[in-house]
Design an enzyme around this catalytic site. Sequence first.
Site, PDB file in Angstrom:
ATOM      1  N   TYR A   1       0.851  -1.194   0.000  1.00 13.58           N
ATOM      2  CA  TYR A   1       0.000   0.000   0.000  1.00 13.58           C
ATOM      3  C   TYR A   1       0.881   1.236   0.000  1.00 13.58           C
ATOM      4  CZ  TYR A   1       0.903   1.106   4.951  1.00 13.58           C
ATOM      5  OH  TYR A   1       1.504   1.448   6.134  1.00 13.58           O
ATOM      6  N   CYS A   2       0.267   2.374  -0.356  1.00 13.70           N
ATOM      7  CA  CYS A   2       1.019   3.629  -0.293  1.00 13.70           C
ATOM      8  C   CYS A   2       0.076   4.776   0.062  1.00 13.70           C
ATOM      9  CB  CYS A   2       1.827   3.871  -1.557  1.00 13.70           C
ATOM     10  SG  CYS A   2       0.903   3.831  -3.099  1.00 13.70           S
ATOM     11  N   ARG A   3      -0.003   5.795  -0.809  1.00 14.49           N
ATOM     12  CA  ARG A   3      -0.699   7.034  -0.435  1.00 14.49           C
ATOM     13  C   ARG A   3      -2.194   7.023  -0.716  1.00 14.49           C
ATOM     14  NH1 ARG A   3       4.143   9.903  -3.485  1.00 14.49           N
ATOM     15  NH2 ARG A   3       5.646  10.046  -1.771  1.00 14.49           N
TER      16      ARG A   3
END
Length: 222
Positions: A177-179
Amino acid sequence: MSTLSPKLALFAQFAAVAKSLGHAHRLELLEQLAQGERSVDVLADRTGLSVANASQHLQHLRRAGLVTNRRDGKFIYYRLTDDAVLDVLAALRAIAERNVAEVERVVRGYFDERDSMEAVSREELLKRSRVGTVTILDVRPEDEFALGHLPDALNIPLRELESRLSDLDPKQEVVAYCRGPYCVLSYEAVAQLRACGFKARRLEDGLPEWRAAGLAVVGGKA
């Protein structure tokens, strides 16, 4: 001399807020601020803007009530006013995805090309993390990870992923996952991991949506 009705007066203010969102750089700044409080200098660096240009965009967002700021010595720090800002961004994204052909073209041409598999939902990730059958991988930069991250997440910034594959258990599926839902970091990470033989998928969105859903976050503002 006529005056605006209360309804029209309100609509004028709502329109001013909507107008403040009418720039791609401002939406990008809001995505950055959704990770946590940042200084103008850091925001400028992450978005590729000059400090003066970033500051100007941030002032527009502040006047619209979307962000707030504080001064600490020579530095000015910004943060989202509240999680309602995330709801606005999610609504914009949903409308554009359903009704704007160019959005569909970009999604198919870039994102689906890299990962057309169904993303992992927050509910599924919670269940699997509780029984220890998944590695949660945060591929954002270290400073963003420090502002807040999912419980038990391992931070390997995308730029370091190739050199740190040994940190991952090849027997477990990796969920990156990220932003947010269209952050390219997680798409690139999943593509890279699959090329190296790992079973990997993406989380359906990112840290801001996880936090807004009331789920636990380690570090930063819960």
